[in-house]
Design an enzyme around this catalytic site. Structure first.
Site, PDB file in Angstrom:
ATOM      1  N   ASP A   1       0.821  -1.219   0.000  1.00 21.59           N
ATOM      2  CA  ASP A   1       0.000   0.000   0.000  1.00 21.59           C
ATOM      3  C   ASP A   1       0.852   1.265   0.000  1.00 21.59           C
ATOM      4  OD1 ASP A   1      -2.445  -1.581   0.317  1.00 21.59           O
ATOM      5  OD2 ASP A   1      -1.794  -1.861   2.384  1.00 21.59           O
TER       6      ASP A   1
ATOM      7  N   GLY B   1       1.675   2.984  -2.633  1.00 21.73           N
ATOM      8  CA  GLY B   1       1.412   3.817  -3.800  1.00 21.73           C
ATOM      9  C   GLY B   1       2.117   3.300  -5.035  1.00 21.73           C
ATOM     10  N   LYS B   2       2.276   1.971  -5.115  1.00 25.03           N
ATOM     11  CA  LYS B   2       2.973   1.379  -6.269  1.00 25.03           C
ATOM     12  C   LYS B   2       2.237   1.626  -7.567  1.00 25.03           C
ATOM     13  CE  LYS B   2       3.208  -2.810  -4.515  1.00 25.03           C
ATOM     14  NZ  LYS B   2       2.763  -2.551  -3.139  1.00 25.03           N
TER      15      LYS B   2
ATOM     16  N   GLY C   1      -3.783  -4.904  -4.863  1.00 24.89           N
ATOM     17  CA  GLY C   1      -4.176  -4.215  -6.090  1.00 24.89           C
ATOM     18  C   GLY C   1      -3.504  -2.883  -6.283  1.00 24.89           C
ATOM     19  N   HIS C   2      -3.613  -2.396  -7.493  1.00 23.54           N
ATOM     20  CA  HIS C   2      -3.140  -1.067  -7.850  1.00 23.54           C
ATOM     21  C   HIS C   2      -4.325  -0.268  -8.392  1.00 23.54           C
ATOM     22  CE1 HIS C   2       0.782  -2.642  -7.314  1.00 23.54           C
ATOM     23  NE2 HIS C   2       0.966  -3.107  -8.535  1.00 23.54           N
TER      24      HIS C   2
ATOM     25  N   THR D   1      -7.015 -12.185   3.121  1.00 21.49           N
ATOM     26  CA  THR D   1      -8.109 -11.608   2.348  1.00 21.49           C
ATOM     27  C   THR D   1      -9.190 -12.634   2.017  1.00 21.49           C
ATOM     28  OG1 THR D   1      -6.894 -12.066   0.305  1.00 21.49           O
ATOM     29  CG2 THR D   1      -6.624  -9.880   1.286  1.00 21.49           C
TER      30      THR D   1
ATOM     31  N   GLN E   1       1.996  -6.521  -2.851  1.00 18.08           N
ATOM     32  CA  GLN E   1       2.233  -6.428  -1.408  1.00 18.08           C
ATOM     33  C   GLN E   1       3.520  -5.647  -1.113  1.00 18.08           C
ATOM     34  OE1 GLN E   1       1.689  -9.982  -2.480  1.00 18.08           O
ATOM     35  NE2 GLN E   1      -0.485  -9.781  -2.176  1.00 18.08           N
TER      36      GLN E   1
ATOM     37  N   ASN F   1      -8.534  -3.225  -2.702  1.00 19.95           N
ATOM     38  CA  ASN F   1      -9.370  -4.385  -3.007  1.00 19.95           C
ATOM     39  C   ASN F   1     -10.216  -4.851  -1.834  1.00 19.95           C
ATOM     40  OD1 ASN F   1      -8.825  -5.034  -5.775  1.00 19.95           O
ATOM     41  ND2 ASN F   1      -6.745  -5.507  -5.143  1.00 19.95           N
TER      42      ASN F   1
ATOM     43  N   PRO G   1      -9.534  -0.619   6.528  1.00 18.76           N
ATOM     44  CA  PRO G   1      -8.747   0.563   6.913  1.00 18.76           C
ATOM     45  C   PRO G   1      -7.311   0.165   7.221  1.00 18.76           C
ATOM     46  CG  PRO G   1     -10.167  -0.139   8.718  1.00 18.76           C
ATOM     47  CD  PRO G   1     -10.567  -0.959   7.531  1.00 18.76           C
TER      48      PRO G   1
END
Length: 431
Positions: free
Chosen positions: A13, A15-16, A40-41, A131, A225, A301, A305
């Site tokens: 997470d 910001g890839k 996800g991106h 997940t 990840q 995805n 939070p």
């Protein structure tokens, strides 16, 4: 000119999506090499938002995109994501998308097992925070040598024996959990229903990438990840089920390690993590809430939070070593705008002793306490800055302090979600 591996240097997470999209415009081939659709991106191209979980981000720009053998592929999700992209006007054909023939499949029984385990763990207070998408069980079957792989869909005559072997294992587990067994016919039908959607895309990815490399193509390896979720080098057992460090780009694609080149670690200007596990710098105060609100820290995805805290230089410095990071892309600097002071973790205390690393022991990880230095904040906005001169002096001081503490230079600096709001120091492809 060199190939580039992009990884997250923290818990994901970071910001890839923006950085990978920025790089993919310069690349010829984009490769996913690990994970599944559990990360996800979000890409924003010409004002249109694309949310990707499994498919390589290069598809949005019409670049040759490859799902490597290190990825576990949920065929149902694959079909849904392809259809979603097509509905947004993206052409998804075998001309631009290939799947490694030796990639393992995620099936409904994997999702079932993942969810049942998490439910049981939640009741006992030992949940990992997966997940529930079947990623872990699919990797278990891979290393247990009972996985059904993409290539098996092309050989229907061999499927019955493979289905039997897989069900021998899973039905024993299901009996032990007191749930209904899965019939041979049900699993055979599931596989048959997806074969025609997957088979047009399969390829010998190791050969394809070798040919592209020899032809001079720029190859971008896109990690999912973050390195602190690596199954070996992360905060075990609160990790993902694959290797997320840069070295996996070779094993997960079939292209040898000498072809990898520049390793870019995407690094958030503060720290976040989703799910369970240790987080030495986590903030439970108004600053933590500020970072969460201003940074819009919600999983792409999962919708979960993200926990927020100060920048942890100890963790990133460790990732620089375990992934051989050449340079970092520092993201979300703008989220720190307006804070009176900023803190950076430079070490830990463990049972009264100062240490400069995150220990491997789960119990020790839970006991470490951060040692902070404090820096003056800045009141000016950094949003949209595209050159160093646009940044406040204290923001530059913060960036330089991060570089010194982690032992790696900043190659790119991101100052907003917009892809053009990026300060380029070093072009990784020219690195």
């Amino acid at each position: 000119m060199t190939n580039v591996v992009v990884i997250g240097s923290q818990w994901g997470d970071e910001g890839k999506g923006k950085i990978v999209d920025w790089l993919s415009e310069r690349a010829d081939v984009i490769v996913r090499f690990q994970g599944g659709h559990n990360a996800g991106h979000t890409l924003v191209v010409d004002g249109v938002s694309y949310k990707l979980a499994l498919l390589p981000s290069g598809l949005v720009r019409g670049k040759l995109s490859v799902i490597g053998n290190g990825v576990v592929v949920d065929p149902h999700h694959f079909v849904a994501e392809v259809e979603k992209l097509r509905a947004q006007g993206v052409a998804v054909t075998p001309d631009v998308l290939r799947i490694a023939e030796n990639a393992p499949l995620i099936l409904s029984l994997h999702r079932d097992l993942d969810a049942m385990r998490e439910d049981a763990a939640s009741n006992s207070g030992t949940k990992i925070g997966t997940t529930r998408r079947g990623i872990g069980p699919a990797y278990e079957d891979k290393v247990g040598r009972r996985a059904i792989r993409v290539i098996d869909l092309a050989e229907p005559e061999t499927l019955p024996a493979k289905i039997d072997r897989l069900l021998t294992h899973h039905n024993a587990l299901r009996r032990g959990m007191g749930v209904n067994e899965i019939s041979f016919d049900a699993l055979h039908q599931e596989l048959s229903s997806v074969a025609e959607h997957i088979l047009p895309y399969i390829d010998q990815v190791w050969r394809l990438l070798d040919e592209q490399r020899k032809a001079g193509a720029r190859i971008l390896f896109e990690g999912a990840q973050g390195a602190l979720l690596d199954n070996d080098h992360g905060t075990y057992p609160f990790v993902t089920s694959s290797n997320t460090v840069a070295g996996q780009a070779a094993a997960g694609s079939g292209l040898g390690p000498t072809a990898l080149g520049y390793v870019l670690g995407i690094t958030k200007a503060y720290t976040t993590r989703v799910g369970e596990g240790p987080f030495p710098c986590e903030l439970h105060d108004e600053i933590g809430q500020h970072l969460s609100t201003v940074g819009r820290e919600v999983g792409v995805n999962t919708g979960r939070p993200r926990r927020c805290g100060w920048f942890d230089a100890v963790l990133v410095r460790q990732t620089v070593k375990t992934s051989g990071i050449t340079g970092i892309a520092l993201t979300k600097l703008d989220v720190l705008d307006g804070l009176d002071e900023l803190k950076i973790c430079v070490g830990y205390t463990l049972d009264g002793k100062e240490i400069d690393y995150l220990p491997a022991s789960q119990a020790a990880q839970a006991r470490v306490e951060p040692i902070y230095i404090t820096l003056e904040g800045w009141k000016e906005s950094t949003v949209g800055a595209r050159k160093w001169a646009d940044l406040p002096a204290q923001a530059i001081k913060y960036v330089r302090q991060v570089e010194e503490l982690i032992g790696a230079p900043v190659a790119l600096l991101s100052t907003s979600p917009e892809r053009e709001d990026t300060i380029l120091v070093t072009d990784p492809f020219e690195g």
